[in-house]
Enzyme design. Structure first.
Site, PDB file in Angstrom:
ATOM      1  N   HIS A   9       0.804  -1.218   0.000  1.00 46.86           N
ATOM      2  CA  HIS A   9       0.000   0.000   0.000  1.00 46.86           C
ATOM      3  C   HIS A   9       0.837   1.270   0.000  1.00 46.86           C
ATOM      4  O   HIS A   9       0.313   2.338  -0.337  1.00 46.86           O
ATOM      5  CB  HIS A   9      -0.955   0.009   1.208  1.00 46.86           C
ATOM      6  CG  HIS A   9      -2.152  -0.853   1.015  1.00 46.86           C
ATOM      7  ND1 HIS A   9      -2.144  -2.212   1.270  1.00 46.86           N
ATOM      8  CD2 HIS A   9      -3.404  -0.557   0.574  1.00 46.86           C
ATOM      9  CE1 HIS A   9      -3.349  -2.712   0.998  1.00 46.86           C
ATOM     10  NE2 HIS A   9      -4.120  -1.732   0.574  1.00 46.86           N
ATOM     11  N   GLY A  10       2.087   1.197   0.362  1.00 48.97           N
ATOM     12  CA  GLY A  10       2.881   2.409   0.339  1.00 48.97           C
ATOM     13  C   GLY A  10       4.262   2.199   0.922  1.00 48.97           C
ATOM     14  O   GLY A  10       4.487   1.297   1.735  1.00 48.97           O
TER      15      GLY A  10
END
Length: 467
Positions: free
Chosen positions: A318-319
């Protein structure tokens, strides 16, 4: 370009549909859809469209290589290794290079300069799609696609290119070559698209603006209730932002003859964290299950290790920040505890209690997701749990709550499956023609409200674009 933009709604999409349906030949339609998809991507990424095409070419030939040596698995495995190596190298280089350098500097005190590479939109999605294709060809689950135009269409279709859902080749292989126009599908696609647009513009954008007013404020402006309200708004924003995008993607797919799998199934009605993750971002969860968890041994061998590897990867996907790793492991710990102890206890409890338990830990998890700065996360959690010297609430929160009370009730209702039940009830009690006119009115209402808001709004992000 995003779906919730006036350029897309009034120029790109009508032009694409007109050109697409002007030609009855499937090959020409595939070519038109591919061309428009590349234009769609290049609109926001004029440089990195080349990276997208390179990824397509690489895995197209990997698929052919694997298929050619399908009876000699040792050699065929080289095609899978090639696909994994290049795709993951691209993903790490473009998405995680800065994160790796900053982490090394923090641990060692060195001063390496971060590359500062701009993250290509959608790279987390299309690399997973092409990896799943080569692995499925190796497993013998799908035949290799021998037509490059058909393969690139699978990867670059603008409906799902930049923010999912993660579409596997097996889901749409037949439709790439055999799809036909269906008026009911097209009509249902328009309805699904309008619903998703409305969820994104009317609910997610409003929730996002309210979230920024209250979540993570400095100590001179914050309150306990304000932080909880801001976090609730973020929970609504991220759900309606991403599920709205998935609705639009699925609806667009139907308009062009593709049937993508569902990506959300009312996750905020979950009665456990296990149940939540069966309903939230389903395409990502099934990808990690089928291509990471089960190959590592699944439940048969080292299940705890496998679970934490999967949730660590889910977080970092996700990041490029430690808060995302922490967020993934946070859910990994809860899921492990549920599996070992808690689910048996929850089974004996009323649904309301189970739902409150699930919502509390889901919403708390979004705090970890929101703050990339862990010190700000810590200070916000202290405020939320009454460990800081701040007021319980203030006039600003009171005014914002009552000004948006009806909207908030509507947003909470839309989290439940009441919309689908209402449509089922209308379809049962109205004549077919009356129901159709009711759907047309709903679509015009959703589209009209969305357009009016888009004309006046400057706040219109898509959260998952940065993943």
């Amino acid at each position: 370009m995003v779906f919730s933009s006036l350029t897309f709604l009034f120029f790109f999409l009508p032009a694409c549909l007109i050109c697409y349906y002007a030609f009855p030949q499937r090959t020409v339609r595939n070519l038109i859809l591919t061309a428009f998809s590349l234009i769609f991507y290049a609109w926001g990424e004029p440089i990195w469209v080349s990276l997208l095409i390179i990824s397509c070419v690489w895995d197209f030939f990997n698929g052919l290589f694997i298929d050619h040596f399908k009876n000699r698995k040792v050699i065929a495995r080289l095609g899978v290794i090639s696909s994994l190596t290049v795709n993951l190298a691209l993903l790490v280089s473009f998405k995680y290079a800065d994160f790796i350098v900053e982490t090394v500097n923090a641990l060692t005190g060195l001063g390496f300069k971060a590359p500062g590479i701009l993250l290509p939109i959608g790279i987390s999605f299309y690399t997973f799609q092409t990896i799943s294709y080569t692995v499925d060809v190796y497993r013998g689950e799908v035949p290799a696609q021998k037509n490059f135009l058909n393969f690139i269409l699978f990867v670059v279709s603008f409906h799902q290119l930049v923010a999912g859902p993660i579409v596997r080749y097996s889901h749409i292989a037949r439709e790439i070559e055999e799809r036909v126009f269906s008026l009911p599908d097209f009509s249902n696609g328009v309805t699904r698209f309008c619903k998703g647009l409305f969820k994104k513009v009317f609910i997610a954008n409003t929730a996002g603006e309210l979230c920024l007013q209250f979540l993570g404020q400095d100590m001179s402006h914050t309150t306990v209730a304000g932080e909880w309200f801001g976090l609730l708004m973020y929970s609504l924003q991220i759900y309606f932002d991403f599920s709205g995008y998935s609705d639009m993607a699925i609806g667009l797919g139907w308009m062009f003859g593709f049937h993508y799998h569902e990506n959300f199934k009312h996750p905020y009605t979950a009665t456990s964290i296990t149940d939540f993750w069966r309903r939230w971002h389903i395409s990502l969860g099934t990808f990690f299950r089928d291509y990471v968890y089960i190959p590592l041994g699944g439940n048969r061998r080292y299940p705890i290790r496998n679970m934490f590897i999967v949730w660590g990867l889910t977080g970092i996907w996700h990041g490029a920040s430690w808060n995302f790793v922490l967020w993934g492991l946070y859910f990994g710990v809860i899921l492990w505890f549920e599996k070992q102890v808690l689910l048996r206890l929850l089974d004996a409890m009323p649904n309301f209690v189970k739902h409150v338990y699930a919502i509390f830990f889901i919403v708390l998890g979004w705090a970890i997701f929101f703050f990339t700065d862990l010190s700000r996360l810590g200070s916000t959690l202290k405020v939320m749990f009454g460990m800081a010297d701040v007021p319980l609430y203030n006039f600003q929160l009171d005014a914002a709550f009552w000004a948006n009370a009806y909207w908030l009730v509507f947003a909470l209702v839309m989290c439940a499956p009441l919309y689908a039940r209402a449509h089922a009830g209308l379809k049962q009690h109205l004549t077919a023609i009356t129901y159709q006119w009711a759907v047309v009115f709903q679509n015009l209402l959703f589209l009209g409200v969305s357009v009016v808001l888009l004309v006046g709004q400057t706040y219109n992000p898509f959260i998952y674009f940065r993943f």
